[in-house]
Design a protein around this motif. Structure first.
Motif, PDB file in Angstrom:
ATOM      1  N   THR A  44       0.705  -1.238   0.157  1.00  0.00           N
ATOM      2  CA  THR A  44      -0.067   0.195   0.063  1.00  0.00           C
ATOM      3  C   THR A  44       0.801   1.382  -0.125  1.00  0.00           C
ATOM      4  O   THR A  44       2.105   1.110  -0.163  1.00  0.00           O
ATOM      5  N   TYR A  45       0.152   2.430   0.353  1.00  0.00           N
ATOM      6  CA  TYR A  45       1.038   3.609   0.365  1.00  0.00           C
ATOM      7  C   TYR A  45       2.032   3.589   1.322  1.00  0.00           C
ATOM      8  O   TYR A  45       1.949   3.007   2.590  1.00  0.00           O
ATOM      9  N   ASN A  46       3.278   4.595   1.568  1.00  0.00           N
ATOM     10  CA  ASN A  46       3.971   4.717   2.311  1.00  0.00           C
ATOM     11  C   ASN A  46       4.678   3.338   2.606  1.00  0.00           C
ATOM     12  O   ASN A  46       5.018   3.179   3.803  1.00  0.00           O
ATOM     13  N   THR A  47       5.280   2.516   1.701  1.00  0.00           N
ATOM     14  CA  THR A  47       5.940   1.179   2.214  1.00  0.00           C
ATOM     15  C   THR A  47       7.387   1.457   1.711  1.00  0.00           C
ATOM     16  O   THR A  47       8.059   0.640   2.046  1.00  0.00           O
ATOM     17  N   GLY A 115      -0.608   8.168 -10.082  1.00  0.00           N
ATOM     18  CA  GLY A 115      -0.479   8.962  -8.911  1.00  0.00           C
ATOM     19  C   GLY A 115      -0.281   8.194  -7.737  1.00  0.00           C
ATOM     20  O   GLY A 115       0.237   8.589  -6.629  1.00  0.00           O
ATOM     21  N   HIS A 116      -0.252   6.737  -7.632  1.00  0.00           N
ATOM     22  CA  HIS A 116      -0.010   5.871  -6.576  1.00  0.00           C
ATOM     23  C   HIS A 116       1.559   5.873  -6.510  1.00  0.00           C
ATOM     24  O   HIS A 116       1.854   6.111  -4.911  1.00  0.00           O
ATOM     25  N   GLY A 120       3.719   7.222  -2.621  1.00  0.00           N
ATOM     26  CA  GLY A 120       4.679   6.463  -2.030  1.00  0.00           C
ATOM     27  C   GLY A 120       4.409   5.012  -1.974  1.00  0.00           C
ATOM     28  O   GLY A 120       4.936   4.173  -1.183  1.00  0.00           O
ATOM     29  N   MET A 121       3.916   4.760  -3.069  1.00  0.00           N
ATOM     30  CA  MET A 121       3.548   3.156  -3.204  1.00  0.00           C
ATOM     31  C   MET A 121       4.657   2.648  -4.158  1.00  0.00           C
ATOM     32  O   MET A 121       4.638   2.313  -5.406  1.00  0.00           O
TER      33      MET A 121
END
Length: 128
Positions: A44-47, A115-116, A120-121
């Motif tokens: 997911t995001y921020n990984t 945009g992902h 941060g993805m």
């Protein structure tokens, strides 16, 4: 006659050598660790910070768990990682339960849905 025996001996030596090589390859995979990318929350995001504090080896198995209707995993090079752009020929995974073995060196992955990656993805993992 002795030429025939030599050929049989050479054939047996080659079979033995191939058997040993196959066993070493299987042993390396048996010792490989398995990681769920992103931990319990999955891919997911921020990984990007998820690999910190972990030691990865070539042959380790990464499991990317995610909703396949809204994400994917793309194996990219450094340029693709930094620019969040998918280079031609990049391998795109879409199952939602992708299993990817790490190669030696830095392995880069992004989600290329619009945009992902920019949000941060993405993740870079160095395997020794």
């Amino acid at each position: 006659m002795s030429q025939g025996r030599g050929s049989a001996s050479l054939t047996m030596s080659m079979v033995t050598l191939m058997t040993i090589v196959c066993m070493l390859v299987l042993l390396e995979h048996a010792n490989a660790a398995t990681y769920n990318v992103g931990g319990p929350g999955g891919w997911t995001y921020n990984t990007a910070s998820w690999p910190k504090g972990k030691s990865f080896r070539a042959g380790d198995l990464l499991i990317f768990n995610y909703d396949s209707t809204s994400h994917n995993v793309v194996a990219v090079d450094r340029t693709g990682y930094n620019s969040c752009k998918t280079p031609g020929g990049a391998k795109v995974f879409t199952s939602g339960k992708d299993q990817i073995r790490l190669a030696k060196g830095v392995n880069y992955f992004i989600c290329n849905y619009p945009g992902h990656c920019e949000s941060g993805m993405k993740v870079a993992i160095t395997a020794v």
